[in-house]
Scaffold this motif. Sequence first.
Motif, PDB file in Angstrom:
ATOM      1  N   GLU A  78       0.846  -1.189   0.000  1.00  0.00           N
ATOM      2  CA  GLU A  78       0.000   0.000   0.000  1.00  0.00           C
ATOM      3  C   GLU A  78       0.885   1.243   0.000  1.00  0.00           C
ATOM      4  O   GLU A  78       2.046   1.194   0.405  1.00  0.00           O
ATOM      5  CB  GLU A  78      -0.953   0.014   1.193  1.00  0.00           C
ATOM      6  CG  GLU A  78      -0.293   0.053   2.541  1.00  0.00           C
ATOM      7  CD  GLU A  78      -1.293  -0.065   3.689  1.00  0.00           C
ATOM      8  OE1 GLU A  78      -2.469   0.314   3.533  1.00  0.00           O
ATOM      9  OE2 GLU A  78      -0.880  -0.539   4.750  1.00  0.00           O
ATOM     10  N   VAL A  79       0.322   2.331  -0.503  1.00  0.00           N
ATOM     11  CA  VAL A  79       0.981   3.626  -0.465  1.00  0.00           C
ATOM     12  C   VAL A  79       0.021   4.594   0.208  1.00  0.00           C
ATOM     13  O   VAL A  79      -1.138   4.716  -0.199  1.00  0.00           O
ATOM     14  CB  VAL A  79       1.359   4.132  -1.874  1.00  0.00           C
ATOM     15  CG1 VAL A  79       1.858   5.569  -1.815  1.00  0.00           C
ATOM     16  CG2 VAL A  79       2.422   3.237  -2.495  1.00  0.00           C
ATOM     17  N   VAL A 109       4.168   7.340   0.914  1.00  0.00           N
ATOM     18  CA  VAL A 109       5.055   6.396   1.601  1.00  0.00           C
ATOM     19  C   VAL A 109       4.631   4.976   1.236  1.00  0.00           C
ATOM     20  O   VAL A 109       3.449   4.622   1.349  1.00  0.00           O
ATOM     21  CB  VAL A 109       5.023   6.588   3.127  1.00  0.00           C
ATOM     22  CG1 VAL A 109       5.901   5.561   3.832  1.00  0.00           C
ATOM     23  CG2 VAL A 109       5.445   8.009   3.501  1.00  0.00           C
ATOM     24  N   LEU A 110       5.587   4.169   0.801  1.00  0.00           N
ATOM     25  CA  LEU A 110       5.344   2.767   0.455  1.00  0.00           C
ATOM     26  C   LEU A 110       5.402   1.918   1.711  1.00  0.00           C
ATOM     27  O   LEU A 110       6.349   2.022   2.509  1.00  0.00           O
ATOM     28  CB  LEU A 110       6.405   2.276  -0.546  1.00  0.00           C
ATOM     29  CG  LEU A 110       6.419   0.784  -0.873  1.00  0.00           C
ATOM     30  CD1 LEU A 110       5.140   0.359  -1.597  1.00  0.00           C
ATOM     31  CD2 LEU A 110       7.647   0.434  -1.695  1.00  0.00           C
ATOM     32  N   TYR A 111       4.391   1.071   1.880  1.00  0.00           N
ATOM     33  CA  TYR A 111       4.355   0.127   3.003  1.00  0.00           C
ATOM     34  C   TYR A 111       4.254  -1.280   2.432  1.00  0.00           C
ATOM     35  O   TYR A 111       3.386  -1.567   1.606  1.00  0.00           O
ATOM     36  CB  TYR A 111       3.155   0.392   3.912  1.00  0.00           C
ATOM     37  CG  TYR A 111       3.232   1.713   4.629  1.00  0.00           C
ATOM     38  CD1 TYR A 111       3.891   1.818   5.855  1.00  0.00           C
ATOM     39  CD2 TYR A 111       2.656   2.856   4.088  1.00  0.00           C
ATOM     40  CE1 TYR A 111       3.966   3.038   6.521  1.00  0.00           C
ATOM     41  CE2 TYR A 111       2.724   4.076   4.737  1.00  0.00           C
ATOM     42  CZ  TYR A 111       3.381   4.162   5.959  1.00  0.00           C
ATOM     43  OH  TYR A 111       3.461   5.369   6.611  1.00  0.00           O
ATOM     44  N   ILE A 112       5.144  -2.145   2.892  1.00  0.00           N
ATOM     45  CA  ILE A 112       5.098  -3.566   2.551  1.00  0.00           C
ATOM     46  C   ILE A 112       4.820  -4.310   3.850  1.00  0.00           C
ATOM     47  O   ILE A 112       5.586  -4.186   4.815  1.00  0.00           O
ATOM     48  CB  ILE A 112       6.425  -4.070   1.935  1.00  0.00           C
ATOM     49  CG1 ILE A 112       6.827  -3.254   0.703  1.00  0.00           C
ATOM     50  CG2 ILE A 112       6.356  -5.569   1.631  1.00  0.00           C
ATOM     51  CD1 ILE A 112       5.981  -3.461  -0.528  1.00  0.00           C
ATOM     52  N   ASP A 135      -2.665   7.507  -3.150  1.00  0.00           N
ATOM     53  CA  ASP A 135      -2.840   6.442  -2.150  1.00  0.00           C
ATOM     54  C   ASP A 135      -3.563   5.247  -2.769  1.00  0.00           C
ATOM     55  O   ASP A 135      -4.498   5.410  -3.552  1.00  0.00           O
ATOM     56  CB  ASP A 135      -3.669   6.952  -0.968  1.00  0.00           C
ATOM     57  CG  ASP A 135      -2.938   7.988  -0.138  1.00  0.00           C
ATOM     58  OD1 ASP A 135      -1.744   8.249  -0.403  1.00  0.00           O
ATOM     59  OD2 ASP A 135      -3.560   8.528   0.798  1.00  0.00           O
ATOM     60  N   PHE A 136      -3.097   4.051  -2.407  1.00  0.00           N
ATOM     61  CA  PHE A 136      -3.789   2.826  -2.815  1.00  0.00           C
ATOM     62  C   PHE A 136      -3.414   1.697  -1.869  1.00  0.00           C
ATOM     63  O   PHE A 136      -2.409   1.757  -1.166  1.00  0.00           O
ATOM     64  CB  PHE A 136      -3.453   2.430  -4.266  1.00  0.00           C
ATOM     65  CG  PHE A 136      -2.062   1.879  -4.469  1.00  0.00           C
ATOM     66  CD1 PHE A 136      -1.790   0.524  -4.290  1.00  0.00           C
ATOM     67  CD2 PHE A 136      -1.026   2.727  -4.849  1.00  0.00           C
ATOM     68  CE1 PHE A 136      -0.509   0.018  -4.486  1.00  0.00           C
ATOM     69  CE2 PHE A 136       0.255   2.229  -5.043  1.00  0.00           C
ATOM     70  CZ  PHE A 136       0.513   0.876  -4.858  1.00  0.00           C
ATOM     71  N   ARG A 141      -1.343  -0.523 -10.810  1.00  0.00           N
ATOM     72  CA  ARG A 141      -2.515   0.195 -10.301  1.00  0.00           C
ATOM     73  C   ARG A 141      -3.674   0.121 -11.288  1.00  0.00           C
ATOM     74  O   ARG A 141      -4.832   0.201 -10.882  1.00  0.00           O
ATOM     75  CB  ARG A 141      -2.163   1.650  -9.988  1.00  0.00           C
ATOM     76  CG  ARG A 141      -1.170   1.758  -8.827  1.00  0.00           C
ATOM     77  CD  ARG A 141      -0.674   3.153  -8.649  1.00  0.00           C
ATOM     78  NE  ARG A 141       0.152   3.509  -9.819  1.00  0.00           N
ATOM     79  CZ  ARG A 141       0.604   4.735 -10.055  1.00  0.00           C
ATOM     80  NH1 ARG A 141       0.299   5.725  -9.249  1.00  0.00           N
ATOM     81  NH2 ARG A 141       1.363   4.968 -11.109  1.00  0.00           N
ATOM     82  N   MET A 142      -3.371  -0.042 -12.581  1.00  0.00           N
ATOM     83  CA  MET A 142      -4.419  -0.181 -13.603  1.00  0.00           C
ATOM     84  C   MET A 142      -4.512  -1.610 -14.122  1.00  0.00           C
ATOM     85  O   MET A 142      -5.596  -2.098 -14.436  1.00  0.00           O
ATOM     86  CB  MET A 142      -4.137   0.735 -14.810  1.00  0.00           C
ATOM     87  CG  MET A 142      -4.216   2.191 -14.537  1.00  0.00           C
ATOM     88  SD  MET A 142      -2.528   2.708 -14.155  1.00  0.00           S
ATOM     89  CE  MET A 142      -2.841   4.187 -13.229  1.00  0.00           C
TER      90      MET A 142
END
Length: 185
Positions: free
Chosen positions: A91-92, A96-99, A125-126, A157-158
């Motif tokens: 997720e972002v 900020v990227l979160y793994i 954000d996603f 994302r697409m």
Amino acid sequence: MAKEKSEWFDWVKALLIAFGLAFIVRMFLFAPIVVDGPSMLPTLHDRDQMIVNKFIYTIKEPERYDIVVFHASAQKDFIKRVIGLPGEHVEVIDNVLYIDGEEVQEPFLTMQKDQMKSYQTLTTDFTLENLPGEHEVVPEGHLLVLGDNRSNSTDSRMLGVISIEEIVGRTNLVYWPFDRIQIVE
């Protein structure tokens, strides 16, 4: 006369072997590709010419931040960066990227983030669940890929997650134009 024929035959044989080796290298080991569009700016520029290592993933697994070429459709290959690996939640939030809930640095975006105004967004954000396929984690045999130019990139994302079967190979060598020759990290 026989000596001339033998010499001519040796030349033909050498050329056939050279063409055969070139064919094998091109089909199974390395291939050229041209970057098409701005989706990997500033790392890669439109019309950069690169070499794709087609055999690397037969001996090792893709790693986070590898730049890969994959079949986006039957007619089109894309170049993107591996962000999410199988089994990971991605997720972002607020650029900020979160793994798996842990913040992960993206050093290749540092320059872009430094130049941003406080009201700008580099990456909308996603969460993985919001992307096509609505996965909770990246499925086995798949990768989540993003372009470095997040505001102008057709990526996971697409498209959703990308099957590892669609990966052509890894690329990191720009060989043209001459003023951009480099190994990209």
